[in-house]
Design an enzyme around this catalytic site. Sequence first.
Site, PDB file in Angstrom:
ATOM      1  N   CYS A 232      -3.567   4.811   9.138  1.00  0.00           N
ATOM      2  CA  CYS A 232      -2.188   4.309   9.451  1.00  0.00           C
ATOM      3  C   CYS A 232      -1.321   5.681  10.742  1.00  0.00           C
ATOM      4  O   CYS A 232      -0.240   5.318  11.212  1.00  0.00           O
ATOM      5  CB  CYS A 232      -1.212   4.216   8.854  1.00  0.00           C
ATOM      6  SG  CYS A 232      -1.962   3.037   7.944  1.00  0.00           S
TER       7      CYS A 232
ATOM      8  N   CYS B  15      -0.874   8.876   6.970  1.00  0.00           N
ATOM      9  CA  CYS B  15      -2.873   8.413   5.934  1.00  0.00           C
ATOM     10  C   CYS B  15      -3.266   7.788   7.409  1.00  0.00           C
ATOM     11  O   CYS B  15      -2.910   7.244   8.868  1.00  0.00           O
ATOM     12  CB  CYS B  15      -2.407   7.342   6.253  1.00  0.00           C
ATOM     13  SG  CYS B  15      -1.230   7.365   4.066  1.00  0.00           S
TER      14      CYS B  15
ATOM     15  N   CYS C 172       8.133   3.963   5.860  1.00  0.00           N
ATOM     16  CA  CYS C 172       6.999   4.356   4.910  1.00  0.00           C
ATOM     17  C   CYS C 172       7.444   3.301   3.761  1.00  0.00           C
ATOM     18  O   CYS C 172       7.031   3.271   2.224  1.00  0.00           O
ATOM     19  CB  CYS C 172       5.873   5.103   4.764  1.00  0.00           C
ATOM     20  SG  CYS C 172       7.271   6.958   4.351  1.00  0.00           S
TER      21      CYS C 172
ATOM     22  N   CYS D  80       0.539  -1.287  -0.283  1.00  0.00           N
ATOM     23  CA  CYS D  80      -0.138  -0.094   0.448  1.00  0.00           C
ATOM     24  C   CYS D  80       0.916   1.326  -0.026  1.00  0.00           C
ATOM     25  O   CYS D  80       0.461   2.436  -1.331  1.00  0.00           O
ATOM     26  CB  CYS D  80      -0.743   0.207   1.109  1.00  0.00           C
ATOM     27  SG  CYS D  80      -1.894   1.447   2.150  1.00  0.00           S
ATOM     28  N   CYS D  81       1.456   1.504   0.661  1.00  0.00           N
ATOM     29  CA  CYS D  81       2.670   2.182   1.070  1.00  0.00           C
ATOM     30  C   CYS D  81       3.423   2.296  -0.285  1.00  0.00           C
ATOM     31  O   CYS D  81       3.692   3.613  -0.850  1.00  0.00           O
ATOM     32  CB  CYS D  81       3.839   2.212   1.821  1.00  0.00           C
ATOM     33  SG  CYS D  81       3.601   2.118   3.846  1.00  0.00           S
TER      34      CYS D  81
END
Length: 241
Positions: free
Chosen positions: A204, A201, A229, A120-121
């Site tokens: 997170c 985000c 990240c 995702c990162c």
Amino acid sequence: MSAIDLHARPSKEYDQKLAETQQLLIRAAAEFSPLTQANSLGAEDTVITHLINSLELDISVFVLETGMLHPETLQLLDRLRATSRAPVRVFQPLNESVIEFVGREGKDAMYRSVALRKDCCHIRKVEPLQRALEGQRAWITGLRREQSAARAEVPLVDTSEPRTKFNPLANWTWGDVWHYIAQNQVDYHPLHDQFYPSIGCAPCTRAISLGEDFRAGRWWWEDEAAKECGLHVKTNEGVAA
Ligand code: SF4
């Protein structure tokens, strides 16, 4: 009690550190053009953008708008774009990559494994970062040694990668950062007043309690060692991953 009330305590070397930071930014702008600053809209990056604007330096600013930011972050971004002398560039993830990943793994995939969180990162931060840095000779970050054990050796100027990275606040304390914000009435992220020292985000990032580590509110369900990240992690190829 505001973050300024809680934290604005300059170290005794503050004036010297501020002067050195200003000199470093002036030298970087003169010697490394084009040069750009990564601004996550947290306290440190806000200080650096304020310095770039007040010194009238030829440095652009970029923000990675991951599609998962807090509403307060987006509002601060709007205010920054409206007031910054330096151009503010905004980079978003590729729509097709987000749709494919969320369709395959779901929107809460980051909680299921470190590998999925890093995927995702990569989609939302690392790939847009690569676009933001295209054509730039160097970049500027708000990394500080105090932020975590992994950052304890951060140099002021990092030449270990093909693209030079300036970390002008590397030796600043959290108290120095907030002293600058207070002295210069810098518009800062309102979540800092709600015990979020480090803001990323929304899914997170959480507030921290008294005595918790600075980055304890980032990816709090993971082991400490996994907590980057990918923007500042070095690989064998020497690029962010
Ligand atoms: Fe995704 Fe969380 Fe990484 Fe943001 S911080 S890109 S939401 S895993």
